[in-house]
Design a protein around this motif. Sequence first.
Motif, PDB file in Angstrom:
ATOM      1  N   GLU A  41      17.147  28.627  22.816  1.00  0.00           N
ATOM      2  CA  GLU A  41      18.149  28.874  23.850  1.00  0.00           C
ATOM      3  C   GLU A  41      17.897  28.016  25.080  1.00  0.00           C
ATOM      4  OE1 GLU A  41      19.998  32.501  26.595  1.00  0.00           O
ATOM      5  OE2 GLU A  41      18.812  32.954  24.825  1.00  0.00           O
ATOM      6  N   ALA A  42      16.635  27.932  25.489  1.00  0.00           N
ATOM      7  CA  ALA A  42      16.289  27.100  26.643  1.00  0.00           C
ATOM      8  C   ALA A  42      16.629  25.641  26.366  1.00  0.00           C
ATOM      9  CB  ALA A  42      14.812  27.255  26.976  1.00  0.00           C
ATOM     10  N   GLY A  43      16.308  25.163  25.164  1.00  0.00           N
ATOM     11  CA  GLY A  43      16.631  23.790  24.815  1.00  0.00           C
ATOM     12  C   GLY A  43      18.127  23.537  24.764  1.00  0.00           C
ATOM     13  N   GLY A  44      18.880  24.524  24.284  1.00  0.00           N
ATOM     14  CA  GLY A  44      20.331  24.387  24.243  1.00  0.00           C
ATOM     15  C   GLY A  44      20.943  24.312  25.630  1.00  0.00           C
ATOM     16  N   LEU A  45      20.470  25.154  26.535  1.00  0.00           N
ATOM     17  CA  LEU A  45      20.961  25.106  27.914  1.00  0.00           C
ATOM     18  C   LEU A  45      20.643  23.759  28.546  1.00  0.00           C
ATOM     19  CD1 LEU A  45      19.950  28.699  29.062  1.00  0.00           C
ATOM     20  CD2 LEU A  45      22.283  27.847  28.752  1.00  0.00           C
ATOM     21  N   ASP A  46      19.450  23.246  28.273  1.00  0.00           N
ATOM     22  CA  ASP A  46      19.064  21.943  28.810  1.00  0.00           C
ATOM     23  C   ASP A  46      19.965  20.842  28.256  1.00  0.00           C
ATOM     24  OD1 ASP A  46      17.058  20.230  30.281  1.00  0.00           O
ATOM     25  OD2 ASP A  46      16.798  19.438  28.263  1.00  0.00           O
ATOM     26  N   LEU A  63      27.518  20.090  31.601  1.00  0.00           N
ATOM     27  CA  LEU A  63      28.025  21.405  31.975  1.00  0.00           C
ATOM     28  C   LEU A  63      27.074  22.077  32.965  1.00  0.00           C
ATOM     29  CD1 LEU A  63      29.172  22.915  28.534  1.00  0.00           C
ATOM     30  CD2 LEU A  63      30.459  21.479  30.128  1.00  0.00           C
ATOM     31  N   THR A  64      27.610  23.023  33.715  1.00  0.00           N
ATOM     32  CA  THR A  64      26.768  23.862  34.565  1.00  0.00           C
ATOM     33  C   THR A  64      26.200  24.997  33.733  1.00  0.00           C
ATOM     34  OG1 THR A  64      28.062  23.359  36.538  1.00  0.00           O
ATOM     35  CG2 THR A  64      26.724  25.353  36.595  1.00  0.00           C
ATOM     36  N   THR A  65      24.884  25.155  33.779  1.00  0.00           N
ATOM     37  CA  THR A  65      24.205  26.245  33.087  1.00  0.00           C
ATOM     38  C   THR A  65      23.183  26.850  34.036  1.00  0.00           C
ATOM     39  OG1 THR A  65      22.450  24.826  32.204  1.00  0.00           O
ATOM     40  CG2 THR A  65      24.438  25.063  30.857  1.00  0.00           C
ATOM     41  N   PRO A  66      22.740  28.083  33.802  1.00  0.00           N
ATOM     42  CA  PRO A  66      21.672  28.654  34.638  1.00  0.00           C
ATOM     43  C   PRO A  66      20.343  27.942  34.389  1.00  0.00           C
ATOM     44  CG  PRO A  66      22.183  30.133  32.825  1.00  0.00           C
ATOM     45  CD  PRO A  66      23.219  29.055  32.792  1.00  0.00           C
TER      46      PRO A  66
END
Length: 299
Positions: A57-62, A70-73
């Motif tokens: 999940e962290a890698g996907g957001l990155d 895109l804007t992500t947390p």
Amino acid sequence: MTVDWSPDLLPPGRRAETVRRMMGGFAHPVWHCTLDGGENVVIKASNEDRADLFAAEAGGLDALSGIGGLTTPRVLAAGARSIVLEALDPTLPDTDEFWRAAGHVVARMHSGTAHDRFGWDRDGWLGLLPQRNGWDRDGHRFFAEKRLLRYLDEPRVDDALSARDRAGIERLCHRLPDLVPDTGACLTHGDLWRNNVIADHAGGPAFVDPAVSFTWAEVDLAHMLCSGGVPDSFFAAYGEIRELHPDWRRHARILNLRQLLAMLAAGIPIPTIVDSIRELVDTYAGAGGHAERPAARSR
């Protein structure tokens, strides 16, 4: 999943001033916390060791923010039992202006991330089930094997579908080149629906809970369309940046079979899922013949 709050879900050396359980979180419970020092975070947690899932999940957001724009947390920590994210605004403005902005940024991501292969450099997760991401240069084979047929051996799917159902899905996979155009691979969110779009601190669109891979852009559009609740202004704005195939809504219905199978495999309690799968397969799998191959659109 039942998970009790525990301080060991926090980043090492931090403590929570306030803890509030948030709505949603089918796969994992989610809390909003104010940390010592006043920082607001969102914590998604598990009772089990889910280090691979939270790392994916962290890698996907990155990838969404770095490659896709895109804007992500921000990810503050990703451990064995939790992922800690910057808290944004889960309350959508839900205006045409907001959804137009979302359509524009998703179209720009799809337009600017063309890739020569389908897949990802590691397997990921869609909810609590693995997402198979082995590389393939053939988009139709990739979608058939990694996004449809891979679910047929999941226990809940095996129990719910008949031999006729399975044969129909296999026949539909064989006919995919005649049903859906190969528009090339691009970066996709992979689990793009209304609940995974939130607002950033300025009220613009931000994106969470990815299941990233390089595949057809219409896979994201299919989930946004078929999951409901997204206004046409999103798709109209998308088309201003990236051309939509004239038959994209029909393609979306076919591609949504992946999501129906994933929900069935995950045990999401929607009693009409099996009927929806059968209706879709009966409509598009056919018993033979050859449909006209749809023309591809540029990336």
